[in-house]
Design a protein around this motif. Structure first.
Motif, PDB file in Angstrom:
ATOM      1  N   ARG A  95      85.739  21.714  47.066  1.00 39.03           N
ATOM      2  CA  ARG A  95      85.840  22.585  45.893  1.00 39.03           C
ATOM      3  C   ARG A  95      85.232  21.979  44.634  1.00 39.03           C
ATOM      4  O   ARG A  95      84.832  22.697  43.732  1.00 39.03           O
ATOM      5  CB  ARG A  95      87.301  22.955  45.647  1.00 39.03           C
ATOM      6  N   GLY A  96      85.168  20.656  44.552  1.00 40.46           N
ATOM      7  CA  GLY A  96      84.646  20.006  43.352  1.00 40.46           C
ATOM      8  C   GLY A  96      83.125  20.078  43.225  1.00 40.46           C
ATOM      9  O   GLY A  96      82.573  19.763  42.169  1.00 40.46           O
ATOM     10  N   ILE A  97      82.439  20.479  44.282  1.00 39.82           N
ATOM     11  CA  ILE A  97      80.975  20.550  44.255  1.00 39.82           C
ATOM     12  C   ILE A  97      80.581  21.931  43.723  1.00 39.82           C
ATOM     13  O   ILE A  97      80.871  22.956  44.335  1.00 39.82           O
ATOM     14  CB  ILE A  97      80.392  20.301  45.662  1.00 39.82           C
ATOM     15  N   GLU A  98      79.921  21.946  42.579  1.00 43.92           N
ATOM     16  CA  GLU A  98      79.597  23.214  41.918  1.00 43.92           C
ATOM     17  C   GLU A  98      78.416  23.946  42.548  1.00 43.92           C
ATOM     18  O   GLU A  98      78.378  25.171  42.547  1.00 43.92           O
ATOM     19  CB  GLU A  98      79.334  22.970  40.430  1.00 43.92           C
ATOM     20  N   ASP A  99      77.450  23.221  43.081  1.00 41.96           N
ATOM     21  CA  ASP A  99      76.268  23.837  43.677  1.00 41.96           C
ATOM     22  C   ASP A  99      76.663  24.510  44.994  1.00 41.96           C
ATOM     23  O   ASP A  99      77.023  23.852  45.965  1.00 41.96           O
ATOM     24  CB  ASP A  99      75.194  22.767  43.915  1.00 41.96           C
ATOM     25  N   ASP A 100      76.599  25.865  45.024  1.00 48.15           N
ATOM     26  CA  ASP A 100      77.021  26.618  46.218  1.00 48.15           C
ATOM     27  C   ASP A 100      76.253  26.215  47.464  1.00 48.15           C
ATOM     28  O   ASP A 100      76.829  26.080  48.544  1.00 48.15           O
ATOM     29  CB  ASP A 100      76.840  28.124  45.991  1.00 48.15           C
ATOM     30  N   ASN A 101      74.941  26.039  47.335  1.00 44.53           N
ATOM     31  CA  ASN A 101      74.113  25.684  48.493  1.00 44.53           C
ATOM     32  C   ASN A 101      74.495  24.324  49.052  1.00 44.53           C
ATOM     33  O   ASN A 101      74.584  24.140  50.272  1.00 44.53           O
ATOM     34  CB  ASN A 101      72.625  25.724  48.140  1.00 44.53           C
ATOM     35  N   LEU A 102      74.706  23.349  48.170  1.00 39.75           N
ATOM     36  CA  LEU A 102      75.091  22.004  48.609  1.00 39.75           C
ATOM     37  C   LEU A 102      76.470  22.044  49.262  1.00 39.75           C
ATOM     38  O   LEU A 102      76.688  21.430  50.310  1.00 39.75           O
ATOM     39  CB  LEU A 102      75.079  21.024  47.431  1.00 39.75           C
ATOM     40  N   ARG A 103      77.409  22.776  48.648  1.00 41.85           N
ATOM     41  CA  ARG A 103      78.762  22.874  49.211  1.00 41.85           C
ATOM     42  C   ARG A 103      78.711  23.516  50.602  1.00 41.85           C
ATOM     43  O   ARG A 103      79.337  23.051  51.541  1.00 41.85           O
ATOM     44  CB  ARG A 103      79.671  23.673  48.276  1.00 41.85           C
ATOM     45  N   ARG A 104      77.935  24.591  50.770  1.00 38.94           N
ATOM     46  CA  ARG A 104      77.792  25.271  52.060  1.00 38.94           C
ATOM     47  C   ARG A 104      77.162  24.330  53.092  1.00 38.94           C
ATOM     48  O   ARG A 104      77.608  24.262  54.239  1.00 38.94           O
ATOM     49  CB  ARG A 104      76.956  26.542  51.891  1.00 38.94           C
ATOM     50  N   LEU A 105      76.120  23.610  52.680  1.00 40.44           N
ATOM     51  CA  LEU A 105      75.439  22.674  53.574  1.00 40.44           C
ATOM     52  C   LEU A 105      76.392  21.578  54.045  1.00 40.44           C
ATOM     53  O   LEU A 105      76.478  21.285  55.241  1.00 40.44           O
ATOM     54  CB  LEU A 105      74.230  22.048  52.865  1.00 40.44           C
ATOM     55  N   LEU A 106      77.128  20.974  53.110  1.00 39.65           N
ATOM     56  CA  LEU A 106      78.070  19.914  53.478  1.00 39.65           C
ATOM     57  C   LEU A 106      79.195  20.449  54.357  1.00 39.65           C
ATOM     58  O   LEU A 106      79.609  19.801  55.320  1.00 39.65           O
ATOM     59  CB  LEU A 106      78.645  19.255  52.218  1.00 39.65           C
ATOM     60  N   ASN A 107      79.688  21.644  54.038  1.00 37.41           N
ATOM     61  CA  ASN A 107      80.742  22.256  54.837  1.00 37.41           C
ATOM     62  C   ASN A 107      80.266  22.484  56.271  1.00 37.41           C
ATOM     63  O   ASN A 107      80.970  22.167  57.237  1.00 37.41           O
ATOM     64  CB  ASN A 107      81.185  23.578  54.195  1.00 37.41           C
ATOM     65  N   ASN A 108      79.043  23.020  56.433  1.00 40.89           N
ATOM     66  CA  ASN A 108      78.498  23.259  57.769  1.00 40.89           C
ATOM     67  C   ASN A 108      78.302  21.953  58.530  1.00 40.89           C
ATOM     68  O   ASN A 108      78.551  21.885  59.735  1.00 40.89           O
ATOM     69  CB  ASN A 108      77.183  24.036  57.685  1.00 40.89           C
ATOM     70  N   LEU A 109      77.861  20.919  57.836  1.00 39.88           N
ATOM     71  CA  LEU A 109      77.673  19.611  58.470  1.00 39.88           C
ATOM     72  C   LEU A 109      79.012  19.055  58.958  1.00 39.88           C
ATOM     73  O   LEU A 109      79.135  18.583  60.098  1.00 39.88           O
ATOM     74  CB  LEU A 109      77.013  18.642  57.480  1.00 39.88           C
ATOM     75  N   ILE A 110      80.023  19.137  58.122  1.00 40.04           N
ATOM     76  CA  ILE A 110      81.357  18.655  58.504  1.00 40.04           C
ATOM     77  C   ILE A 110      81.875  19.439  59.704  1.00 40.04           C
ATOM     78  O   ILE A 110      82.411  18.871  60.663  1.00 40.04           O
ATOM     79  CB  ILE A 110      82.336  18.750  57.311  1.00 40.04           C
ATOM     80  N   LEU A 111      81.698  20.765  59.682  1.00 45.70           N
ATOM     81  CA  LEU A 111      82.164  21.589  60.795  1.00 45.70           C
ATOM     82  C   LEU A 111      81.441  21.248  62.090  1.00 45.70           C
ATOM     83  O   LEU A 111      82.054  21.210  63.162  1.00 45.70           O
ATOM     84  CB  LEU A 111      82.006  23.076  60.469  1.00 45.70           C
ATOM     85  N   GLU A 112      80.140  20.977  62.018  1.00 46.10           N
ATOM     86  CA  GLU A 112      79.388  20.591  63.224  1.00 46.10           C
ATOM     87  C   GLU A 112      79.932  19.287  63.809  1.00 46.10           C
ATOM     88  O   GLU A 112      80.073  19.150  65.023  1.00 46.10           O
ATOM     89  CB  GLU A 112      77.890  20.446  62.911  1.00 46.10           C
ATOM     90  N   ILE A 113      80.243  18.335  62.941  1.00 45.04           N
ATOM     91  CA  ILE A 113      80.802  17.058  63.407  1.00 45.04           C
ATOM     92  C   ILE A 113      82.151  17.292  64.080  1.00 45.04           C
ATOM     93  O   ILE A 113      82.429  16.767  65.156  1.00 45.04           O
ATOM     94  CB  ILE A 113      80.927  16.053  62.238  1.00 45.04           C
ATOM     95  N   TYR A 114      82.992  18.121  63.477  1.00 46.93           N
ATOM     96  CA  TYR A 114      84.302  18.397  64.049  1.00 46.93           C
ATOM     97  C   TYR A 114      84.212  19.204  65.334  1.00 46.93           C
ATOM     98  O   TYR A 114      85.018  19.035  66.248  1.00 46.93           O
ATOM     99  CB  TYR A 114      85.215  19.081  63.026  1.00 46.93           C
ATOM    100  N   LYS A 115      83.230  20.114  65.430  1.00 45.27           N
ATOM    101  CA  LYS A 115      83.031  20.857  66.680  1.00 45.27           C
ATOM    102  C   LYS A 115      82.694  19.890  67.812  1.00 45.27           C
ATOM    103  O   LYS A 115      83.220  19.998  68.913  1.00 45.27           O
ATOM    104  CB  LYS A 115      81.897  21.885  66.523  1.00 45.27           C
ATOM    105  N   TYR A 116      81.818  18.950  67.527  1.00 44.84           N
ATOM    106  CA  TYR A 116      81.451  17.950  68.530  1.00 44.84           C
ATOM    107  C   TYR A 116      82.696  17.158  68.934  1.00 44.84           C
ATOM    108  O   TYR A 116      82.937  16.915  70.123  1.00 44.84           O
ATOM    109  CB  TYR A 116      80.378  17.012  67.978  1.00 44.84           C
ATOM    110  N   GLN A 117      83.492  16.759  67.940  1.00 53.07           N
ATOM    111  CA  GLN A 117      84.691  15.977  68.211  1.00 53.07           C
ATOM    112  C   GLN A 117      85.691  16.781  69.054  1.00 53.07           C
ATOM    113  O   GLN A 117      86.302  16.250  69.974  1.00 53.07           O
ATOM    114  CB  GLN A 117      85.350  15.555  66.894  1.00 53.07           C
ATOM    115  N   ALA A 118      85.842  18.076  68.767  1.00 53.96           N
ATOM    116  CA  ALA A 118      86.776  18.920  69.531  1.00 53.96           C
ATOM    117  C   ALA A 118      86.342  19.013  70.989  1.00 53.96           C
ATOM    118  O   ALA A 118      87.158  18.906  71.907  1.00 53.96           O
ATOM    119  CB  ALA A 118      86.859  20.319  68.909  1.00 53.96           C
ATOM    120  N   GLN A 119      85.041  19.201  71.217  1.00 50.27           N
ATOM    121  CA  GLN A 119      84.557  19.293  72.598  1.00 50.27           C
ATOM    122  C   GLN A 119      84.689  17.947  73.305  1.00 50.27           C
ATOM    123  O   GLN A 119      85.077  17.896  74.469  1.00 50.27           O
ATOM    124  CB  GLN A 119      83.103  19.757  72.644  1.00 50.27           C
ATOM    125  N   ALA A 120      84.394  16.862  72.603  1.00 48.74           N
ATOM    126  CA  ALA A 120      84.516  15.532  73.208  1.00 48.74           C
ATOM    127  C   ALA A 120      85.968  15.264  73.609  1.00 48.74           C
ATOM    128  O   ALA A 120      86.232  14.708  74.678  1.00 48.74           O
ATOM    129  CB  ALA A 120      84.014  14.463  72.236  1.00 48.74           C
TER     130      ALA A 120
END
Length: 194
Positions: A95-120
């Motif tokens: 929430r502290g990141i004001e740039d919407d594009n950067l926040r969306r990009l970081l959120n998607n990156l974090i979710l991809e890492i967690y998806k990999y972790q869930a499958q592993a």
């Protein structure tokens, strides 16, 4: 805009209370006891049909939505296509990141890492289970899971009759309540074919 929770445990023996406590700030909660390895979950389907543009789907952990990378990607894309967003309570907040594009990009990156972790983790569970079964078999302690139906079970006989009268496996499953894969397995086991 509504905050909609989804809570899931793998079996009816497990307890949803911890998740429900964390989801208490949502307006509606869909809950069920079903394996995360299976994408065909009634309450998940109802949730996905229910959400509208602007809604926020809230889960305590990404694994509640599923443990398979492909299924998680499908579910997350579906939520996004409906114009809703996903909030995972155990992930860091951006929430502290004001740039919407950067926040969306970081959120998607974090979710991809967690998806990999869930499958592993799902693969590790299956591996440990297989090792335990192999060890129990070697020690003569494993006899396998008790069969759900015997050949003379009335419900199974009824399902076979329906199948032989022309109904598909899927139709028989919905009419009898016997899981479709389970029914096919018993058909094969007892040599029932048209």
């Amino acid at each position: 805009m509504a905050r909609i929770g989804y809570a899931r445990v793998s079996t009816i023996d497990q307890n949803l209370d911890r998740q429900l406590e964390q989801l208490k700030d949502t307006e509606k909660i869909f809950k069920e006891a079903a394996s995360g390895a299976n994408k065909e979950r009634p309450q998940l389907k109802t949730l996905l049909d229910f959400i509208r543009e602007g809604d926020i789907v809230v889960v305590t952990e990404l694994e509640r939505l599923g443990r398979n990378n492909k299924d998680l990607t499908f579910i997350m894309n579906y939520i996004q296509e409906k114009g809703a967003t996903l909030e995972v309570l155990n992930l860091p907040t951006l929430r502290g990141i004001e740039d919407d594009n950067l926040r969306r990009l970081l959120n998607n990156l974090i979710l991809e890492i967690y998806k990999y972790q869930a499958q592993a983790e799902r693969e590790r569970i299956k591996e440990r289970q297989a090792q335990g079964i192999a060890l129990a078999k070697a020690q003569g302690k494993y006899t396998g899971r008790k069969a759900l139906f015997t050949e003379d079970d009335e419900r199974l006989k009824h399902a076979f009759d329906l199948y032989l009268s022309g109904y598909s496996d899927k139709d028989v499953a919905s009419m009898t309540g016997i899981n479709e894969r389970t029914f096919r397995r018993y058909r094969t086991k007892y040599g029932i074919s048209r």
